[in-house]
Motif scaffolding. Structure first.
Motif, PDB file in Angstrom:
ATOM      1  N   THR B   7     -14.512  24.768  65.184  1.00 18.42           N
ATOM      2  CA  THR B   7     -14.578  26.031  64.450  1.00 18.42           C
ATOM      3  C   THR B   7     -15.890  26.751  64.759  1.00 18.42           C
ATOM      4  OG1 THR B   7     -15.526  24.851  62.553  1.00 18.42           O
ATOM      5  CG2 THR B   7     -13.146  25.283  62.516  1.00 18.42           C
ATOM      6  N   PRO B   8     -15.870  28.093  64.768  1.00 21.56           N
ATOM      7  CA  PRO B   8     -14.669  28.927  64.690  1.00 21.56           C
ATOM      8  C   PRO B   8     -13.901  28.898  66.006  1.00 21.56           C
ATOM      9  CG  PRO B   8     -16.579  30.288  65.126  1.00 21.56           C
ATOM     10  CD  PRO B   8     -17.102  28.885  64.961  1.00 21.56           C
ATOM     11  N   SER B   9     -12.716  29.430  66.027  1.00 21.97           N
ATOM     12  CA  SER B   9     -11.956  29.480  67.274  1.00 21.97           C
ATOM     13  C   SER B   9     -12.461  30.621  68.153  1.00 21.97           C
ATOM     14  CB  SER B   9     -10.465  29.638  66.995  1.00 21.97           C
ATOM     15  OG  SER B   9     -10.235  30.769  66.192  1.00 21.97           O
ATOM     16  N   ASN B  10     -12.960  31.669  67.512  1.00 22.28           N
ATOM     17  CA  ASN B  10     -13.531  32.810  68.217  1.00 22.28           C
ATOM     18  C   ASN B  10     -14.810  33.237  67.518  1.00 22.28           C
ATOM     19  OD1 ASN B  10     -11.758  34.060  70.465  1.00 22.28           O
ATOM     20  ND2 ASN B  10     -10.322  33.495  68.869  1.00 22.28           N
ATOM     21  N   LYS B  11     -15.798  33.599  68.319  1.00 22.64           N
ATOM     22  CA  LYS B  11     -17.062  34.081  67.765  1.00 22.64           C
ATOM     23  C   LYS B  11     -17.577  35.210  68.638  1.00 22.64           C
ATOM     24  CE  LYS B  11     -20.876  33.964  65.264  1.00 22.64           C
ATOM     25  NZ  LYS B  11     -20.888  34.335  63.813  1.00 22.64           N
ATOM     26  N   VAL B  12     -17.789  36.356  68.019  1.00 19.11           N
ATOM     27  CA  VAL B  12     -18.409  37.479  68.712  1.00 19.11           C
ATOM     28  C   VAL B  12     -19.781  37.689  68.083  1.00 19.11           C
ATOM     29  CG1 VAL B  12     -18.266  39.904  69.335  1.00 19.11           C
ATOM     30  CG2 VAL B  12     -16.165  38.546  69.148  1.00 19.11           C
ATOM     31  N   VAL B  19     -26.264  31.313  67.113  1.00 20.84           N
ATOM     32  CA  VAL B  19     -24.914  30.892  66.742  1.00 20.84           C
ATOM     33  C   VAL B  19     -24.842  29.372  66.630  1.00 20.84           C
ATOM     34  CG1 VAL B  19     -23.747  32.883  67.752  1.00 20.84           C
ATOM     35  CG2 VAL B  19     -24.092  30.821  69.126  1.00 20.84           C
ATOM     36  N   GLU B  20     -23.930  28.928  65.799  1.00 18.65           N
ATOM     37  CA  GLU B  20     -23.629  27.505  65.658  1.00 18.65           C
ATOM     38  C   GLU B  20     -22.132  27.307  65.859  1.00 18.65           C
ATOM     39  OE1 GLU B  20     -27.029  25.935  62.486  1.00 18.65           O
ATOM     40  OE2 GLU B  20     -24.900  25.900  61.950  1.00 18.65           O
ATOM     41  N   LEU B  21     -21.810  26.307  66.674  1.00 20.03           N
ATOM     42  CA  LEU B  21     -20.421  25.960  66.932  1.00 20.03           C
ATOM     43  C   LEU B  21     -20.204  24.537  66.447  1.00 20.03           C
ATOM     44  CD1 LEU B  21     -20.220  27.282  70.623  1.00 20.03           C
ATOM     45  CD2 LEU B  21     -20.000  28.569  68.498  1.00 20.03           C
ATOM     46  N   ARG B  22     -19.112  24.332  65.720  1.00 20.80           N
ATOM     47  CA  ARG B  22     -18.881  23.034  65.068  1.00 20.80           C
ATOM     48  C   ARG B  22     -17.748  22.275  65.730  1.00 20.80           C
ATOM     49  NH1 ARG B  22     -18.909  20.853  59.327  1.00 20.80           N
ATOM     50  NH2 ARG B  22     -17.106  19.465  59.235  1.00 20.80           N
ATOM     51  N   CYS B  23     -17.926  20.955  65.800  1.00 17.55           N
ATOM     52  CA  CYS B  23     -16.888  20.072  66.333  1.00 17.55           C
ATOM     53  C   CYS B  23     -16.689  18.902  65.389  1.00 17.55           C
ATOM     54  CB  CYS B  23     -17.297  19.546  67.705  1.00 17.55           C
ATOM     55  SG  CYS B  23     -16.174  18.272  68.355  1.00 17.55           S
ATOM     56  N   TYR B  90     -16.447  27.115  74.676  1.00 16.63           N
ATOM     57  CA  TYR B  90     -17.187  25.869  74.477  1.00 16.63           C
ATOM     58  C   TYR B  90     -16.215  24.820  73.950  1.00 16.63           C
ATOM     59  CZ  TYR B  90     -21.382  28.419  75.509  1.00 16.63           C
ATOM     60  OH  TYR B  90     -22.337  29.147  76.169  1.00 16.63           O
ATOM     61  N   LEU B  91     -16.076  23.760  74.723  1.00 22.06           N
ATOM     62  CA  LEU B  91     -15.118  22.713  74.422  1.00 22.06           C
ATOM     63  C   LEU B  91     -15.825  21.459  73.937  1.00 22.06           C
ATOM     64  CD1 LEU B  91     -12.971  23.084  77.662  1.00 22.06           C
ATOM     65  CD2 LEU B  91     -12.156  23.590  75.359  1.00 22.06           C
ATOM     66  N   CYS B  92     -15.238  20.840  72.952  1.00 21.35           N
ATOM     67  CA  CYS B  92     -15.720  19.564  72.452  1.00 21.35           C
ATOM     68  C   CYS B  92     -14.629  18.520  72.688  1.00 21.35           C
ATOM     69  CB  CYS B  92     -16.019  19.675  70.962  1.00 21.35           C
ATOM     70  SG  CYS B  92     -16.496  18.135  70.175  1.00 21.35           S
ATOM     71  N   ALA B  93     -15.034  17.320  73.023  1.00 21.45           N
ATOM     72  CA  ALA B  93     -14.072  16.238  73.233  1.00 21.45           C
ATOM     73  C   ALA B  93     -14.629  14.945  72.657  1.00 21.45           C
ATOM     74  CB  ALA B  93     -13.786  16.056  74.722  1.00 21.45           C
ATOM     75  N   SER B  94     -13.743  14.068  72.248  1.00 19.85           N
ATOM     76  CA  SER B  94     -14.190  12.761  71.786  1.00 19.85           C
ATOM     77  C   SER B  94     -13.355  11.672  72.442  1.00 19.85           C
ATOM     78  CB  SER B  94     -14.116  12.650  70.258  1.00 19.85           C
ATOM     79  OG  SER B  94     -12.775  12.620  69.799  1.00 19.85           O
ATOM     80  N   SER B  95     -13.925  10.488  72.484  1.00 16.96           N
ATOM     81  CA  SER B  95     -13.203   9.358  73.057  1.00 16.96           C
ATOM     82  C   SER B  95     -13.773   8.061  72.501  1.00 16.96           C
ATOM     83  CB  SER B  95     -13.302   9.357  74.587  1.00 16.96           C
ATOM     84  OG  SER B  95     -14.584   8.937  75.009  1.00 16.96           O
ATOM     85  N   ARG B 109     -14.215  30.242  71.608  1.00 17.95           N
ATOM     86  CA  ARG B 109     -14.470  31.309  72.584  1.00 17.95           C
ATOM     87  C   ARG B 109     -15.633  32.140  72.073  1.00 17.95           C
ATOM     88  NH1 ARG B 109     -12.000  33.388  76.778  1.00 17.95           N
ATOM     89  NH2 ARG B 109     -10.123  32.148  76.371  1.00 17.95           N
ATOM     90  N   LEU B 110     -16.767  32.051  72.771  1.00 21.10           N
ATOM     91  CA  LEU B 110     -17.969  32.792  72.393  1.00 21.10           C
ATOM     92  C   LEU B 110     -18.099  34.024  73.274  1.00 21.10           C
ATOM     93  CD1 LEU B 110     -20.660  33.006  70.803  1.00 21.10           C
ATOM     94  CD2 LEU B 110     -21.715  31.715  72.682  1.00 21.10           C
ATOM     95  N   THR B 111     -18.237  35.171  72.623  1.00 25.88           N
ATOM     96  CA  THR B 111     -18.459  36.424  73.338  1.00 25.88           C
ATOM     97  C   THR B 111     -19.761  37.032  72.843  1.00 25.88           C
ATOM     98  OG1 THR B 111     -16.082  36.808  73.492  1.00 25.88           O
ATOM     99  CG2 THR B 111     -17.530  38.688  73.919  1.00 25.88           C
ATOM    100  N   VAL B 112     -20.673  37.252  73.762  1.00 27.81           N
ATOM    101  CA  VAL B 112     -21.965  37.860  73.429  1.00 27.81           C
ATOM    102  C   VAL B 112     -21.947  39.292  73.936  1.00 27.81           C
ATOM    103  CG1 VAL B 112     -24.462  37.702  73.649  1.00 27.81           C
ATOM    104  CG2 VAL B 112     -23.075  35.609  73.642  1.00 27.81           C
ATOM    105  N   VAL B 113     -22.117  40.226  73.005  1.00 28.19           N
ATOM    106  CA  VAL B 113     -22.035  41.654  73.372  1.00 28.19           C
ATOM    107  C   VAL B 113     -23.403  42.343  73.287  1.00 28.19           C
ATOM    108  CG1 VAL B 113     -19.640  41.821  72.688  1.00 28.19           C
ATOM    109  CG2 VAL B 113     -21.431  42.330  71.013  1.00 28.19           C
TER     110      VAL B 113
END
Lengths: 114, 113
Positions: B7-12, B19-23, B90-95, B109-113
């Protein structure tokens, strides 16, 4: 249909045909090679992997072939279905213990025509 | 949860902002990876966590990027002073530890304007 990897990023096949997607890798030290499928708007999805001491591995409708002599990897999909349409990435994992970071190829777009 | 949640799925955001992106990885997966994917490209490795510690941060492009995983579960990727070139998914993965068969989230999806 067959794709020669980096030079032909798009592969179009008829439903029911077999597909072959090719990939060249670079690191001789990699000990795992992996194929992922990515549909639009989604993260990559694991398909199959092969260890470097093997040359062939089969899954459900998929076969991966590894040729270490020429550093070549291929994914064969049998009886291709419309749901197989996606971008396919090969990836390699350098031998680094528990750290399984992946080095990814450029991807091949597979389009299945009904 | 059943899968990896991002989250979030989209960030402008505006250039220069933070910005902070959570996984949120799969429960029990000790290995967590962040990748960045530009349009038409394969994912590019950023950072690997084993438990709470960043075991490999060699892919972070510069010191504007930082990631944490304080309790060994949820991870946050932080980007300071964003630039237009940071625009990407930005993709996060776990294993499970040592596994190459990751489970990826759907990405932010991060968009910087």
């Amino acid at each position: 249909g067959e794709n020669v990897g980096l030079h032909l990023p798009t592969l179009s096949v008829q439903e029911g045909d077999n597909s072959i997607i090719n990939c060249a890798y670079s690191n001789s030290a990699s000990d795992y090679f992996i194929w992922y499928k990515q549909e639009s708007g989604k993260g990559p999805q694991f398909i199959i992997d092969i260890r470097s001491n093997m040359d062939k591995r089969q899954g459900q409708r998929v076969t991966v072939l590894l040729n270490k002599t020429v550093k070549h990897l291929s994914l064969q999909i049998a009886a291709t279905q419309p749901g197989d349409s996606a971008v396919y990435f090969c990836a390699e994992s350098p031998n680094a213990g528990n750290n399984r970071k992946l080095i990814w190829g450029l991807g091949t777009s597979l389009a299945v025509n009904p | 949860g059943a899968g990896v949640s991002q989250t979030p799925s989209n960030k402008v955001t505006e250039k220069g902002k933070y910005v902070e992106l959570r996984c949120d990885p799969i429960s029990g997966h000790t290995a967590l990876y962040w990748y960045r994917q530009s349009l038409g490209q394969g994912p590019e490795f950023l950072i690997y966590f084993q438990g709470t510690g960043a075991a490999d941060d060699s892919g972070l492009p510069n010191d504007r990027f930082f990631a944490v995983r304080p309790e060994g579960s949820v991870s946050t990727l932080k980007i300071q002073r964003t630039e237009r070139g940071d625009s990407a998914v930005y993709l996060c993965a776990s294993s499970l530890t040592g596994g190459v068969g990751y489970t990826f989230g759907s990405g932010t999806r991060l968009t910087v304007v």
